[in-house]
Design an enzyme around this catalytic site. Structure first.
Site, PDB file in Angstrom:
ATOM      1  N   HIS A  92       0.828  -1.203   0.000  1.00  0.00           N
ATOM      2  CA  HIS A  92       0.000   0.000   0.000  1.00  0.00           C
ATOM      3  C   HIS A  92       0.866   1.258   0.000  1.00  0.00           C
ATOM      4  CE1 HIS A  92      -4.053  -1.870   1.397  1.00  0.00           C
ATOM      5  NE2 HIS A  92      -3.441  -2.600   0.501  1.00  0.00           N
ATOM      6  N   GLU A  94       0.801   3.838   1.844  1.00  0.00           N
ATOM      7  CA  GLU A  94       1.230   4.279   3.181  1.00  0.00           C
ATOM      8  C   GLU A  94       2.466   3.509   3.634  1.00  0.00           C
ATOM      9  OE1 GLU A  94      -1.718   3.344   2.162  1.00  0.00           O
ATOM     10  OE2 GLU A  94      -3.335   4.320   3.231  1.00  0.00           O
ATOM     11  N   CYS A 118      -6.305   1.692   5.254  1.00  0.00           N
ATOM     12  CA  CYS A 118      -6.972   0.451   5.686  1.00  0.00           C
ATOM     13  C   CYS A 118      -6.518   0.139   7.105  1.00  0.00           C
ATOM     14  CB  CYS A 118      -6.601  -0.680   4.727  1.00  0.00           C
ATOM     15  SG  CYS A 118      -4.875  -1.164   4.837  1.00  0.00           S
ATOM     16  N   CYS A 121      -2.722  -0.564   7.382  1.00  0.00           N
ATOM     17  CA  CYS A 121      -1.884   0.644   7.305  1.00  0.00           C
ATOM     18  C   CYS A 121      -2.087   1.510   8.538  1.00  0.00           C
ATOM     19  CB  CYS A 121      -2.213   1.424   6.037  1.00  0.00           C
ATOM     20  SG  CYS A 121      -1.664   0.596   4.536  1.00  0.00           S
TER      21      CYS A 121
HETATM   22  N1  LIG Z   1      -5.412   3.337   1.733  1.00  0.00           N
HETATM   23  C1  LIG Z   1      -5.121   2.529   0.688  1.00  0.00           C
HETATM   24  N2  LIG Z   1      -3.866   2.498   0.197  1.00  0.00           N
HETATM   25  C2  LIG Z   1      -3.536   1.735  -0.872  1.00  0.00           C
HETATM   26  O1  LIG Z   1      -2.400   1.739  -1.318  1.00  0.00           O
HETATM   27  N3  LIG Z   1      -4.527   0.949  -1.455  1.00  0.00           N
HETATM   28  C3  LIG Z   1      -4.191   0.182  -2.664  1.00  0.00           C
HETATM   29  C4  LIG Z   1      -4.162  -1.309  -2.548  1.00  0.00           C
HETATM   30  C5  LIG Z   1      -4.547  -1.749  -3.944  1.00  0.00           C
HETATM   31  O2  LIG Z   1      -3.421  -1.684  -4.799  1.00  0.00           O
HETATM   32  C6  LIG Z   1      -5.549  -0.680  -4.351  1.00  0.00           C
HETATM   33  C7  LIG Z   1      -6.983  -1.054  -4.035  1.00  0.00           C
HETATM   34  O3  LIG Z   1      -7.466  -1.876  -5.064  1.00  0.00           O
HETATM   35  P1  LIG Z   1      -9.063  -1.953  -5.448  1.00  0.00           P
HETATM   36  O4  LIG Z   1      -9.677  -2.927  -4.427  1.00  0.00           O
HETATM   37  O5  LIG Z   1      -9.640  -0.551  -5.340  1.00  0.00           O
HETATM   38  O6  LIG Z   1      -9.065  -2.517  -6.859  1.00  0.00           O
HETATM   39  O7  LIG Z   1      -5.219   0.482  -3.597  1.00  0.00           O
HETATM   40  C8  LIG Z   1      -5.827   0.948  -0.997  1.00  0.00           C
HETATM   41  C9  LIG Z   1      -6.155   1.732   0.076  1.00  0.00           C
HETATM   42  C10 LIG Z   1      -7.566   1.750   0.615  1.00  0.00           C
HETATM   43  O8  LIG Z   1      -7.647   0.935   1.731  1.00  0.00           O
HETATM   44 ZN   LIG Z   2      -3.478  -0.055   3.516  1.00  0.00          ZN
END
Ligand SMILES: Nc1nc(=O)n([C@H]2C[C@H](O)[C@@H](COP(=O)(O)O)O2)cc1CO
Ligand SMILES: [Zn+2]
Length: 139
Positions: A92, A94, A118, A121
Site C-alpha cells: 500500500h 502508506e 486500511c 496501514c
Molecule cells: N489506503 C489505501 N492504500 C492503498 O495503497 N490501497 C491500494 C491497494 C490496492 O493496490 C488498491 C486497491 O485496489 P481496489 O480494491 O480498489 O481494486 O489500492 C488501498 C487503500 C484503501 O484501503
Molecule cells: Zn493499507
C-alpha cells in the site's frame, strides 16, 4: 526609505503573491502526483508524510514489492484463490511512504493520502508514531 527606481517599480509588482497553495493542498498534491506512478489498473493511491516543520519526509504509492516484476504478479481483483489476486502481494502507498522515509522516525508527522488508510496501514502508522492522517476529499 529610498524610493524604488521608477523602472523597477513599473516593470514588476513589489508585492508578494497572496493566492498561493495552502500547505495541505500542496502536500495532498504531492500525494496525488505520486499516485500517478502506480501501475495498479483499478486504483492508484499516493501518500506523502510531512513532519512538524512541514518538511516532506516520505512519499509512496501502491505497487508490487521491490524486485517483484510488475508483470509477474497478478493485478486482478478477484480469483478462485487469494494468491491469484493483487491483494496478496501489493504494497500500500502508506507502507511505501513509511519505508521511503528519510528521517530517523515519524513522530508527530502527518500523512496525506489519497484514500482512507486500511486497518493494516492504520496499525503501521500508529506503530510508526505517525501523529495524524489527512485524507483527500477527491474520489
Ligand atoms: N489506503 C489505501 N492504500 C492503498 O495503497 N490501497 C491500494 C491497494 C490496492 O493496490 C488498491 C486497491 O485496489 P481496489 O480494491 O480498489 O481494486 O489500492 C488501498 C487503500 C484503501 O484501503
Ligand atoms: Zn493499507
Amino acid at each position: 526609505m529610498s524610493k524604488l527606481p521608477s523602472s523597477l517599480s513599473l516593470s514588476c509588482s513589489n508585492r508578494k503573491r497572496e493566492d498561493i497553495l495552502e500547505s495541505a493542498q500542496y502536500f495532498m498534491g504531492v500525494a496525488l502526483l505520486a499516485a500517478r506512478r502506480s501501475r495498479d489498473p483499478s486504483t492508484q493511491v499516493g501518500a506523502c508524510i510531512v513532519n512538524e516543520e512541514k518538511k516532506i519526509v516520505g512519499v509512496g504509492y501502491n505497487g508490487m514489492p521491490n524486485g517483484c516484476g510488475d508483470d509477474s504478479l497478478p493485478w486482478r481483483r478477484s480469483g478462485d484463490n487469494p494468491v491469484e489476486t493483487k491483494y496478496f502481494y501489493v504494497c500500500h502507498a502508506e507502507l511505501n511512504a513509511i519505508m521511503n522515509k528519510n528521517s530517523a522516525d515519524l513522530k508527530g508527522c502527518t500523512i496525506y493520502v489519497t484514500l482512507f488508510p486500511c486497518n493494516e496501514c492504520s496499525k503501521l502508522l500508529i506503530q510508526a508514531e505517525n501523529g495524524s492522517a489527512a485524507q483527500s476529499l477527491c474520489g
